[in-house]
Design a protein around this motif. Sequence first.
Motif, PDB file in Angstrom:
ATOM      1  N   LEU A 150       4.955   3.920  17.527  1.00  0.00           N
ATOM      2  CA  LEU A 150       4.499   4.228  16.178  1.00  0.00           C
ATOM      3  C   LEU A 150       4.072   2.983  15.413  1.00  0.00           C
ATOM      4  CD1 LEU A 150       7.162   6.912  15.156  1.00  0.00           C
ATOM      5  CD2 LEU A 150       4.819   7.292  15.944  1.00  0.00           C
ATOM      6  N   LEU A 151       4.678   1.852  15.712  1.00  0.00           N
ATOM      7  CA  LEU A 151       4.322   0.606  15.025  1.00  0.00           C
ATOM      8  C   LEU A 151       2.820   0.357  15.085  1.00  0.00           C
ATOM      9  CD1 LEU A 151       5.176  -2.203  13.768  1.00  0.00           C
ATOM     10  CD2 LEU A 151       5.157  -3.042  16.124  1.00  0.00           C
ATOM     11  N   THR A 152       2.219   0.602  16.242  1.00  0.00           N
ATOM     12  CA  THR A 152       0.825   0.221  16.450  1.00  0.00           C
ATOM     13  C   THR A 152      -0.151   1.091  15.674  1.00  0.00           C
ATOM     14  OG1 THR A 152       0.604   1.616  18.431  1.00  0.00           O
ATOM     15  CG2 THR A 152       1.364  -0.654  18.753  1.00  0.00           C
ATOM     16  N   GLU A 153       0.285   2.254  15.224  1.00  0.00           N
ATOM     17  CA  GLU A 153      -0.615   3.166  14.513  1.00  0.00           C
ATOM     18  C   GLU A 153      -0.445   3.105  13.012  1.00  0.00           C
ATOM     19  OE1 GLU A 153       1.404   7.551  14.513  1.00  0.00           O
ATOM     20  OE2 GLU A 153       1.125   6.625  16.486  1.00  0.00           O
ATOM     21  N   LEU A 154       0.520   2.318  12.519  1.00  0.00           N
ATOM     22  CA  LEU A 154       0.739   2.259  11.079  1.00  0.00           C
ATOM     23  C   LEU A 154      -0.547   1.856  10.367  1.00  0.00           C
ATOM     24  CD1 LEU A 154       4.211   0.493  10.732  1.00  0.00           C
ATOM     25  CD2 LEU A 154       3.675   2.920  10.454  1.00  0.00           C
ATOM     26  N   PRO A 155      -0.857   2.501   9.257  1.00  0.00           N
ATOM     27  CA  PRO A 155      -2.054   2.113   8.499  1.00  0.00           C
ATOM     28  C   PRO A 155      -2.017   0.633   8.123  1.00  0.00           C
ATOM     29  CG  PRO A 155      -1.189   4.196   7.692  1.00  0.00           C
ATOM     30  CD  PRO A 155      -0.171   3.668   8.662  1.00  0.00           C
ATOM     31  N   ASN A 156      -3.188   0.052   7.990  1.00  0.00           N
ATOM     32  CA  ASN A 156      -3.277  -1.378   7.727  1.00  0.00           C
ATOM     33  C   ASN A 156      -2.612  -1.793   6.428  1.00  0.00           C
ATOM     34  OD1 ASN A 156      -4.710  -2.081  10.077  1.00  0.00           O
ATOM     35  ND2 ASN A 156      -6.651  -1.466   9.140  1.00  0.00           N
ATOM     36  N   GLY A 157      -2.655  -0.918   5.412  1.00  0.00           N
ATOM     37  CA  GLY A 157      -2.095  -1.303   4.126  1.00  0.00           C
ATOM     38  C   GLY A 157      -2.851  -2.483   3.554  1.00  0.00           C
ATOM     39  N   ASP A 158      -2.186  -3.312   2.753  1.00  0.00           N
ATOM     40  CA  ASP A 158      -2.857  -4.534   2.333  1.00  0.00           C
ATOM     41  C   ASP A 158      -2.706  -5.567   3.445  1.00  0.00           C
ATOM     42  OD1 ASP A 158      -0.377  -5.779   2.101  1.00  0.00           O
ATOM     43  OD2 ASP A 158      -0.375  -5.782  -0.085  1.00  0.00           O
ATOM     44  N   PHE A 159      -3.285  -6.730   3.252  1.00  0.00           N
ATOM     45  CA  PHE A 159      -3.339  -7.706   4.333  1.00  0.00           C
ATOM     46  C   PHE A 159      -1.938  -8.114   4.793  1.00  0.00           C
ATOM     47  CE2 PHE A 159      -4.121 -12.142   5.867  1.00  0.00           C
ATOM     48  CZ  PHE A 159      -4.891 -11.788   6.969  1.00  0.00           C
ATOM     49  N   ALA A 160      -0.975  -8.155   3.884  1.00  0.00           N
ATOM     50  CA  ALA A 160       0.382  -8.569   4.246  1.00  0.00           C
ATOM     51  C   ALA A 160       1.037  -7.565   5.182  1.00  0.00           C
ATOM     52  CB  ALA A 160       1.234  -8.750   2.988  1.00  0.00           C
ATOM     53  N   VAL A 161       0.749  -6.280   5.033  1.00  0.00           N
ATOM     54  CA  VAL A 161       1.298  -5.272   5.941  1.00  0.00           C
ATOM     55  C   VAL A 161       0.733  -5.477   7.341  1.00  0.00           C
ATOM     56  CG1 VAL A 161       1.417  -2.803   6.464  1.00  0.00           C
ATOM     57  CG2 VAL A 161       1.692  -3.590   4.108  1.00  0.00           C
ATOM     58  N   THR A 162      -0.557  -5.742   7.424  1.00  0.00           N
ATOM     59  CA  THR A 162      -1.176  -6.014   8.722  1.00  0.00           C
ATOM     60  C   THR A 162      -0.573  -7.259   9.362  1.00  0.00           C
ATOM     61  OG1 THR A 162      -3.268  -4.915   8.210  1.00  0.00           O
ATOM     62  CG2 THR A 162      -3.352  -6.669   9.838  1.00  0.00           C
ATOM     63  N   VAL A 163      -0.345  -8.296   8.571  1.00  0.00           N
ATOM     64  CA  VAL A 163       0.270  -9.521   9.102  1.00  0.00           C
ATOM     65  C   VAL A 163       1.672  -9.222   9.632  1.00  0.00           C
ATOM     66  CG1 VAL A 163       1.177 -11.804   8.493  1.00  0.00           C
ATOM     67  CG2 VAL A 163      -1.086 -11.100   7.683  1.00  0.00           C
ATOM     68  N   ALA A 164       2.456  -8.447   8.889  1.00  0.00           N
ATOM     69  CA  ALA A 164       3.810  -8.107   9.331  1.00  0.00           C
ATOM     70  C   ALA A 164       3.775  -7.302  10.629  1.00  0.00           C
ATOM     71  CB  ALA A 164       4.532  -7.324   8.237  1.00  0.00           C
ATOM     72  N   ARG A 165       2.855  -6.363  10.726  1.00  0.00           N
ATOM     73  CA  ARG A 165       2.724  -5.565  11.951  1.00  0.00           C
ATOM     74  C   ARG A 165       2.334  -6.452  13.124  1.00  0.00           C
ATOM     75  NH1 ARG A 165      -1.858  -1.587  11.196  1.00  0.00           N
ATOM     76  NH2 ARG A 165      -3.031  -3.431  11.864  1.00  0.00           N
ATOM     77  N   GLN A 166       1.404  -7.386  12.892  1.00  0.00           N
ATOM     78  CA  GLN A 166       0.995  -8.312  13.940  1.00  0.00           C
ATOM     79  C   GLN A 166       2.131  -9.246  14.339  1.00  0.00           C
ATOM     80  OE1 GLN A 166      -1.844  -6.548  14.987  1.00  0.00           O
ATOM     81  NE2 GLN A 166      -2.229  -8.621  15.719  1.00  0.00           N
ATOM     82  N   LEU A 167       2.914  -9.677  13.383  1.00  0.00           N
ATOM     83  CA  LEU A 167       4.056 -10.549  13.679  1.00  0.00           C
ATOM     84  C   LEU A 167       5.020  -9.842  14.622  1.00  0.00           C
ATOM     85  CD1 LEU A 167       5.559 -13.270  12.844  1.00  0.00           C
ATOM     86  CD2 LEU A 167       6.819 -11.821  11.231  1.00  0.00           C
ATOM     87  N   ALA A 168       5.358  -8.604  14.298  1.00  0.00           N
ATOM     88  CA  ALA A 168       6.309  -7.848  15.123  1.00  0.00           C
ATOM     89  C   ALA A 168       5.744  -7.572  16.510  1.00  0.00           C
ATOM     90  CB  ALA A 168       6.674  -6.539  14.426  1.00  0.00           C
ATOM     91  N   TYR A 169       4.509  -7.079  16.573  1.00  0.00           N
ATOM     92  CA  TYR A 169       3.944  -6.686  17.866  1.00  0.00           C
ATOM     93  C   TYR A 169       3.642  -7.888  18.751  1.00  0.00           C
ATOM     94  CZ  TYR A 169       0.900  -4.878  21.476  1.00  0.00           C
ATOM     95  OH  TYR A 169       0.361  -4.574  22.705  1.00  0.00           O
ATOM     96  N   SER A 170       3.034  -8.933  18.214  1.00  0.00           N
ATOM     97  CA  SER A 170       2.600 -10.041  19.059  1.00  0.00           C
ATOM     98  C   SER A 170       3.783 -10.795  19.652  1.00  0.00           C
ATOM     99  CB  SER A 170       1.677 -10.981  18.282  1.00  0.00           C
ATOM    100  OG  SER A 170       2.330 -11.557  17.171  1.00  0.00           O
ATOM    101  N   HIS A 171       4.863 -10.933  18.907  1.00  0.00           N
ATOM    102  CA  HIS A 171       6.044 -11.590  19.479  1.00  0.00           C
ATOM    103  C   HIS A 171       6.632 -10.742  20.609  1.00  0.00           C
ATOM    104  CE1 HIS A 171       7.081 -15.278  17.220  1.00  0.00           C
ATOM    105  NE2 HIS A 171       6.273 -14.761  16.311  1.00  0.00           N
ATOM    106  N   TYR A 172       6.653  -9.432  20.409  1.00  0.00           N
ATOM    107  CA  TYR A 172       7.114  -8.539  21.486  1.00  0.00           C
ATOM    108  C   TYR A 172       6.186  -8.625  22.693  1.00  0.00           C
ATOM    109  CZ  TYR A 172       6.340  -4.157  23.994  1.00  0.00           C
ATOM    110  OH  TYR A 172       6.058  -3.234  24.970  1.00  0.00           O
ATOM    111  N   ALA A 173       4.885  -8.547  22.461  1.00  0.00           N
ATOM    112  CA  ALA A 173       3.926  -8.494  23.569  1.00  0.00           C
ATOM    113  C   ALA A 173       3.952  -9.763  24.402  1.00  0.00           C
ATOM    114  CB  ALA A 173       2.518  -8.234  23.036  1.00  0.00           C
ATOM    115  N   VAL A 174       4.074 -10.917  23.754  1.00  0.00           N
ATOM    116  CA  VAL A 174       4.164 -12.167  24.524  1.00  0.00           C
ATOM    117  C   VAL A 174       5.374 -12.135  25.444  1.00  0.00           C
ATOM    118  CG1 VAL A 174       4.616 -14.648  24.359  1.00  0.00           C
ATOM    119  CG2 VAL A 174       2.894 -13.613  22.893  1.00  0.00           C
ATOM    120  N   LEU A 175       6.518 -11.751  24.912  1.00  0.00           N
ATOM    121  CA  LEU A 175       7.733 -11.713  25.723  1.00  0.00           C
ATOM    122  C   LEU A 175       7.605 -10.723  26.870  1.00  0.00           C
ATOM    123  CD1 LEU A 175      10.422 -11.840  22.885  1.00  0.00           C
ATOM    124  CD2 LEU A 175      10.050 -13.584  24.650  1.00  0.00           C
TER     125      LEU A 175
END
Length: 265
Positions: A98-123
Amino acid sequence: MTTSTDPAVVADTGRVDAHLAVHLLRLGDDALVLGQRLCQWITRAPAIEEDMALSNIALDLIGHARTLLTLSGRVDGTDRGEDDFAFARSDREFTNALLTELPNGDFAVTVARQLAYSHYAVLYYEALAGCADPQLAGFGERAAREVAFHRMHADNWTLRLGLGTPESARRMQQGLERVWPYTAELFDEDDVLRHLVAAGTVPSPAPLRPEWERRVAGVVTRAGLTVPAPAWQARGGRAGLHTEEFGPLIAELQSVHRQFPGGRW
């Protein structure tokens, strides 16, 4: 693939292939859906440099999705291709977190979503690079290198917003609070994963969560922000249960294919 005629061996191999196809589909859906979300920033990002950066991150993710979805179709024996998975399924057939489908929101929401996903994906992709299958290992190694740049982009923006103005820090904290209830699903281990891990086919994401928490907390703390402690955790994406905003996203993704079925470009 086994050449044994022992029914037990053949049956077990079939189960592994079926589970692997599901797992690859989930990873592919994660990348495809997040890539589609990021595409919605094109011409709408805060600056032209971010328009280009988010577009390039989306292209990387869609490239990952193409590989993973094609592999899933080969493993499940149907030979479905990337277009079949992307354009010929209903929203309930998608298995992304569900994380990946969350609406973009303002830019900070997108940054937070990218922070969570990209750290997971690298690992996870780094762990996948150590698996026995050379094709999966090669994909994991390449994808981990690419997502490392996505992680760096998210880290830098988290710091920039958190250490910026009081307003940017407030929005970044709100973005983290919005996203964090959706992070636990990334690390869930169900029967599909347990079977694959027991067979030595792929790694589980579950053991990676403490390191993910440590790395993300380091970035958030350096940004002068607080790691959220949500009272609830959202789940259901892996089973095809999605957010209200998911249907319109898939309709947008599939609109041209549905308007011109079988079209060639």
